[in-house]
Design an enzyme around this catalytic site. Structure first.
Site, PDB file in Angstrom:
ATOM      1  N   LYS A 165       0.828  -1.216   0.000  1.00 52.90           N
ATOM      2  CA  LYS A 165       0.000   0.000   0.000  1.00 52.90           C
ATOM      3  C   LYS A 165       0.859   1.262   0.000  1.00 52.90           C
ATOM      4  O   LYS A 165       0.471   2.264  -0.597  1.00 52.90           O
ATOM      5  CB  LYS A 165      -0.974  -0.009   1.182  1.00 52.90           C
ATOM      6  CG  LYS A 165      -2.046  -1.081   1.021  1.00 52.90           C
ATOM      7  CD  LYS A 165      -3.303  -0.832   1.811  1.00 52.90           C
ATOM      8  CE  LYS A 165      -4.383  -1.829   1.384  1.00 52.90           C
ATOM      9  NZ  LYS A 165      -5.627  -1.744   2.071  1.00 52.90           N
ATOM     10  N   LYS A 224      -5.070  -9.643  -6.662  1.00 59.25           N
ATOM     11  CA  LYS A 224      -6.264  -9.769  -5.811  1.00 59.25           C
ATOM     12  C   LYS A 224      -7.388  -8.844  -6.295  1.00 59.25           C
ATOM     13  O   LYS A 224      -7.111  -7.707  -6.696  1.00 59.25           O
ATOM     14  CB  LYS A 224      -5.841  -9.370  -4.384  1.00 59.25           C
ATOM     15  CG  LYS A 224      -6.871  -9.577  -3.317  1.00 59.25           C
ATOM     16  CD  LYS A 224      -6.322  -9.126  -1.961  1.00 59.25           C
ATOM     17  CE  LYS A 224      -6.552  -7.654  -1.726  1.00 59.25           C
ATOM     18  NZ  LYS A 224      -7.187  -7.308  -0.448  1.00 59.25           N
ATOM     19  N   LYS A 281     -10.852  -3.187  -3.885  1.00 58.32           N
ATOM     20  CA  LYS A 281     -11.672  -1.972  -4.011  1.00 58.32           C
ATOM     21  C   LYS A 281     -10.928  -0.879  -4.749  1.00 58.32           C
ATOM     22  O   LYS A 281     -11.518  -0.041  -5.417  1.00 58.32           O
ATOM     23  CB  LYS A 281     -11.983  -1.406  -2.625  1.00 58.32           C
ATOM     24  CG  LYS A 281     -12.797  -2.275  -1.741  1.00 58.32           C
ATOM     25  CD  LYS A 281     -12.930  -1.555  -0.398  1.00 58.32           C
ATOM     26  CE  LYS A 281     -13.530  -2.451   0.636  1.00 58.32           C
ATOM     27  NZ  LYS A 281     -12.765  -2.458   1.883  1.00 58.32           N
TER      28      LYS A 281
HETATM   29  N1  AQP Z   1      -9.981 -10.436  -3.099  1.00 57.37           N
HETATM   30  C1  AQP Z   1     -10.360 -10.907  -1.931  1.00 57.37           C
HETATM   31  N2  AQP Z   1     -10.654 -12.223  -1.765  1.00 57.37           N
HETATM   32  C2  AQP Z   1     -11.066 -12.724  -0.577  1.00 57.37           C
HETATM   33  N3  AQP Z   1     -11.220 -11.943   0.527  1.00 57.37           N
HETATM   34  C3  AQP Z   1     -10.945 -10.622   0.398  1.00 57.37           C
HETATM   35  N4  AQP Z   1     -10.993  -9.611   1.284  1.00 57.37           N
HETATM   36  C4  AQP Z   1     -10.615  -8.452   0.665  1.00 57.37           C
HETATM   37  N5  AQP Z   1     -10.313  -8.692  -0.617  1.00 57.37           N
HETATM   38  C5  AQP Z   1     -10.510 -10.033  -0.806  1.00 57.37           C
HETATM   39  C6  AQP Z   1     -11.412  -9.762   2.657  1.00 57.37           C
HETATM   40  O1  AQP Z   1     -12.473  -8.838   2.894  1.00 57.37           O
HETATM   41  C7  AQP Z   1     -12.410  -8.423   4.262  1.00 57.37           C
HETATM   42  C8  AQP Z   1     -12.495  -6.936   4.329  1.00 57.37           C
HETATM   43  O2  AQP Z   1     -11.395  -6.338   3.666  1.00 57.37           O
HETATM   44  P1  AQP Z   1     -11.117  -4.788   3.848  1.00 57.37           P
HETATM   45  O3  AQP Z   1     -12.047  -4.017   3.043  1.00 57.37           O
HETATM   46  O4  AQP Z   1     -11.127  -4.428   5.252  1.00 57.37           O
HETATM   47  O5  AQP Z   1      -9.651  -4.581   3.391  1.00 57.37           O
HETATM   48  P2  AQP Z   1      -8.838  -4.991   2.149  1.00 57.37           P
HETATM   49  O6  AQP Z   1      -8.396  -6.402   2.314  1.00 57.37           O
HETATM   50  O7  AQP Z   1      -7.767  -3.994   2.068  1.00 57.37           O
HETATM   51  O8  AQP Z   1      -9.856  -4.886   0.923  1.00 57.37           O
HETATM   52  P3  AQP Z   1      -9.513  -4.468  -0.556  1.00 57.37           P
HETATM   53  O9  AQP Z   1     -10.704  -4.654  -1.375  1.00 57.37           O
HETATM   54  O10 AQP Z   1      -8.280  -5.125  -1.046  1.00 57.37           O
HETATM   55  O11 AQP Z   1      -9.284  -2.917  -0.413  1.00 57.37           O
HETATM   56  P4  AQP Z   1      -8.090  -2.052  -0.921  1.00 57.37           P
HETATM   57  O12 AQP Z   1      -8.190  -2.034  -2.393  1.00 57.37           O
HETATM   58  O13 AQP Z   1      -8.362  -0.710  -0.297  1.00 57.37           O
HETATM   59  O14 AQP Z   1      -6.836  -2.697  -0.434  1.00 57.37           O
HETATM   60  C9  AQP Z   1     -11.124  -9.000   4.850  1.00 57.37           C
HETATM   61  O15 AQP Z   1     -11.440 -10.143   5.596  1.00 57.37           O
HETATM   62  C10 AQP Z   1     -10.325  -9.362   3.631  1.00 57.37           C
HETATM   63  O16 AQP Z   1      -9.454 -10.451   3.891  1.00 57.37           O
END
Ligand code: AQP
Length: 353
Positions: free
Chosen positions: A115, A217, A220
């Site tokens: 990040k 992955k 968002k």
């Molecule tokens: N691609 C994924 N596959 C399975 N699980 C996922 N999680 C996130 N992406 C995937 C799980 O969703 C929960 C909440 O995640 P979060 O929103 O708190 O944080 P994150 O992992 O940072 O989500 P993103 O979508 O990847 O956001 P950005 O783009 O901002 O980094 C967690 O249990 C996570 O494991």
């Protein structure tokens, strides 16, 4: 001695575009755990300001995530749903954990490296200490189980390291205050205060990948909307994104071994399996030998069938923002009632009370 009850904690950041990965990796599994566990599900808004301080509509994003929890089937009467910043114990315990965790531990966190990217010196200190806040989120409730996606595995290991160091460093005081709980650590039984939380990273979709690149992955923050299925997408958008999903030219294999080194095929089969509550092997026994031109429409139909009702229910819940705020406030009160005595114990153990 205070007993540690089995308790589930997990959270999602209100950073917009809740997607299929968040749903299959986390929220769908949270719904299932409600039958067997006491559950606390949190909109982790303090985490949302670590990567980006200013958001256009943070209150709206918080409500949207809460609405997604409710629409997916979280029962706010039987379980707790709230947003993190309403319970001040999260920030207080995170500070204590900042003093327990070691710089070397945080320096190893791969999510910070991803990040922060090349501009590490300009990343917020909050982004660096994010895993300490996550440990505090979990241990403020002495949660024993945390259902998350694969990407959170390293942070959960850090949570266990923090719990273990706290238990070891303060073992004499924990015992003197009568707060120790016998815990099995390998072959030994020790007295500790915090449980060594079990990650629950299970099922065929613990790491849902981008629809545009099977090695990345689903996220968002991916600039391409075609890379993810948002929980708010309508049936047309879901079908279009699945139709356009990157694939290879071969037919689907009949056994899971045939998915090795075919990341896009593996991803789509995993998504189908998770949505259908079946195994990948089972899906391949049905679709093995078929081309993606046959599999993608079946996947699109299934995704629409499972996700459209959630989107509809989210819209219904969000039509009454005051009610969502009321539910979050009620959840925060219940969370605070669990957190306060635990935080008081921790302050006594550390010597602050
Ligand atoms: N691609 C994924 N596959 C399975 N699980 C996922 N999680 C996130 N992406 C995937 C799980 O969703 C929960 C909440 O995640 P979060 O929103 O708190 O944080 P994150 O992992 O940072 O989500 P993103 O979508 O990847 O956001 P950005 O783009 O901002 O980094 C967690 O249990 C996570 O494991």
């Amino acid at each position: 001695m205070t007993e540690i009850k089995p308790r589930v904690f997990s959270g999602v950041q209100p950073t917009g575009n809740l997607h299929l990965g968040n749903y299959l990796g986390a929220i769908k599994r949270w719904v299932a755990l409600q039958a067997s566990h006491e559950c606390i599900y949190c909109v982790v808004d303090l985490h949302a300001i670590t990567a980006q301080l200013v958001h256009d509509d943070l209150p709206g994003q918080i409500r949207e995530i809460a609405a997604a929890f409710i629409a997916a089937g979280i029962d706010t009467d039987r379980h707790i749903v709230f947003n993190q910043s309403r319970v001040s114990g999260h920030a207080e315990l995170a500070w204590i954990f900042n003093c327990v965790a070691r710089m070397g531990w945080l320096n190893r966190m791969t999510q910070f490296k991803e990040k922060a990217g090349k501009d590490r010196e300009n990343a917020s200190v909050g982004l660096f200490t994010y895993p300490d806040l996550m440990a505090a989120d979990i241990l403020l409730y002495r949660a024993t189980h945390v259902p998350v996606g694969e990407d959170q595995k390293q942070h959960l290991e850090l949570t266990r390291d923090i719990a273990q160091k706290f238990n070891n460093d303060f073992s004499a005081r924990i015992a003197a205050l009568g707060l120790g709980v016998p815990m099995d650590v390998g072959a030994e039984t020790v007295n500790g205060y915090f449980p060594l939380t079990e990650p629950m990273i299970e099922g065929p979709a613990t790491r849902v990948m981008s629809l545009r690149d099977g090695t990345k992955k689903m996220s968002k923050s991916d600039p391409s909307d075609l890379s993810r299925i948002n929980l708010t997408d309508d049936a047309d958008a879901i079908s279009r994104k699945i139709r356009k999903a990157k694939t290879d030219p071969d037919a689907l294999p009949s056994e899971t071994a045939g998915l090795a080194s075919r990341p896009e095929a593996d991803n789509l089969v995993g998504i189908y399996a998770a949505l259908a509550d079946r195994s990948k092997a089972d899906i391949l026994s049905e679709f093995g030998g078929q081309q993606f031109s046959a599999f993608k429409p079946a996947l699109a139909d299934l995704a629409v069938e499972k996700l459209s009702p959630i989107a509809g229910e989210m819209r219904r819940v969000l039509a009454d923002p005051a009610e969502v705020d009321r539910l979050l406030a009620k959840g925060a009160e219940r969370a605070d009632a669990i957190a306060l005595p635990i935080l008081a114990d921790v302050k006594r153990i550390v010597g602050l009370l």
